[in-house]
Design an enzyme around this catalytic site. Structure first.
Site, PDB file in Angstrom:
ATOM      1  CG  ASN A   1      -9.665  -1.231  -3.619  1.00  0.00           C
ATOM      2  OD1 ASN A   1      -9.858  -2.518  -3.620  1.00  0.00           O
ATOM      3  ND2 ASN A   1      -8.649  -0.744  -3.186  1.00  0.00           N
TER       4      ASN A   1
ATOM      5  CG  HIS B   1      -7.591  -4.247  -7.111  1.00  0.00           C
ATOM      6  ND1 HIS B   1      -8.110  -4.734  -5.938  1.00  0.00           N
ATOM      7  CD2 HIS B   1      -8.347  -4.819  -8.284  1.00  0.00           C
ATOM      8  CE1 HIS B   1      -9.268  -5.630  -6.308  1.00  0.00           C
ATOM      9  NE2 HIS B   1      -9.359  -5.340  -7.600  1.00  0.00           N
TER      10      HIS B   1
ATOM     11  CE1 TYR C   1      -4.014  -2.008  -0.134  1.00  0.00           C
ATOM     12  CE2 TYR C   1      -2.578  -3.535   1.280  1.00  0.00           C
ATOM     13  CZ  TYR C   1      -3.758  -2.969   0.642  1.00  0.00           C
ATOM     14  OH  TYR C   1      -4.657  -4.200   0.375  1.00  0.00           O
TER      15      TYR C   1
END
Lengths: 188, 190
Positions: free
Chosen positions: A109, A135, A57
């Site tokens: 998402n 994503h 992330y």
């Protein structure tokens, strides 16, 4: 030049999003203020230090930072974005039905609902709005290549570029709507 | 390979980007893409020709402050040799493998060996059309389904990610979150 270190305050990152949108606005081929709705699914509220894995992330510090930057980006581009996150599938389903009349297109998402989130996929289908699946990660790198219902029904997919997946998708979706490549029944 | 843009002040993007590097981006279109304009308009829309597509992407690259170098071929061997020859002077690739999307191990290997980030792009949602790409598991990312705007979405994302020293920037210091070599992180598989 803007430096956008992980430690920059949220307000800087939101303003960065707005500046980016303004810089890109001349690249649009239309000027409709498209109404986008961004949905983030389960676990996305856990972005940030001590939360979701930064190898996937990156340096985004919170869901609010992400949502704020995307809203500002859309505004800078001359569009609008409402944002929503929930860790509860039923709430996301409810949100989709509630927002369909005020959204021209969705960005979603689905996160942990990607493979088994059939109710969300069906709600999106019922909305009759185009949607782009997003994503942070390249989900095919873990073997999710074939696509579940939500992917098969999506207008498009952008993935693997962390939060830049969202940014690329906002620009791409607006551009595609501008030129009529994706149709939406405007409700107003 | 990447010099600061001579027109640095001219692009409003350069005041926003996290780097002023004029990245060199290879845009590769595989078999059948050369014949845009003669293809199914339900999938490819109204774009008139491959040249029109290449011009759109090159111009968008200029607006971002990067150089896009397009290449299109119907021949797999030509695509491999183009990748071999261009890699040292290329910072990242946009790839639309066209008719080779579901079959070309050779092009996949060639691109993987460049250690450059590759974004796979496609006009339509390949998965919705039953096409499972052999490239997706090893490229850094993918943008599809927004017709020609898939290319622009992919290019924008790639440039911003190359600018980011915590992600794809080739000058980034080693760190668990840096993915300089362009390989995707297989989350939860270690």
């Amino acid at each position: 030049m803007t430096t956008l270190s992980a430690s920059a305050p949220i307000s800087d990152k939101i303003e960065w999003g707005r500046g980016l949108g303004r810089a890109l606005r001349s690249q649009r081929r239309g000027d409709t203020a498209w109404r986008l709705a961004l949905i983030d699914g389960p676990n996305m509220s856990n972005l940030g230090e001590g939360g979701r894995d930064r190898r996937t992330y990156g340096t985004i510090n919170s869901i609010g930072e992400l949502q704020g930057a995307i809203q500002a980006l859309a505004e800078g581009l001359g569009a609008k974005a409402q944002t929503y996150q929930s860790n509860r599938e039923g709430e996301i389903v409810q949100y989709i039905y509630d927002s369909a009349d005020t959204a021209d297109a969705y960005l979603i998402n689905p996160a942990a609902l990607t493979r088994r989130g059939a109710p969300c996929a069906i709600a999106l289908s019922d909305s009759r709005r185009p949607y782009v699946e997003l994503h942070f990660a390249n989900i095919a790198a873990v073997g999710w290549s074939n696509g579940a219902l939500i992917t098969r029904q999506a207008s498009g997919v952008v993935m693997g570029l962390r939060h830049y997946s969202y940014i690329g998708a906002v620009f791409g979706l607006i551009g595609a709507l501008d030129v009529g490549a994706l149709q939406t029944p405007r409700a107003d | 390979m990447t010099q600061p843009s001579p027109n640095a002040a001219a692009s409003p993007m350069l005041s926003v980007r996290q780097s002023r590097r004029r990245w060199t981006i290879g845009m590769i279109d595989g078999p059948n893409m050369k014949h845009l304009g003669k293809r199914d308009s339900r999938l490819f829309g109204r774009i008139g020709s491959i040249e029109e597509l290449q011009r759109l992407v090159v111009d968008f690259g200029e607006a971002l402050g990067v150089e896009v170098r397009p290449f299109v071929s119907d021949h797999e061997g030509d695509l491999l040799e183009h990748v071999h020859a261009s890699a040292p002077s290329t910072d990242g690739y946009l790839l639309d493998a066209g008719g080779l999307t579901t079959v070309s191990e050779g092009l996949r290997h060639a691109l993987q060996e460049t250690q450059r980030p590759v974004i796979e792009v496609a006009f339509y949602n390949l998965i919705a059309n039953g096409e499972i790409s052999v490239f997706t598991p090893t490229v850094i990312g993918r943008a599809m389904g927004m017709r020609e705007y898939s290319y622009l979405a992919g290019l924008l994302g790639l440039v911003l990610a190359l600018d980011d020293e915590s992600f794809l920037n080739p000058d980034a210091a080693d760190s668990p979150i840096v993915r300089r070599g362009g390989q995707p992180y297989a989350f939860r598989n270690g």
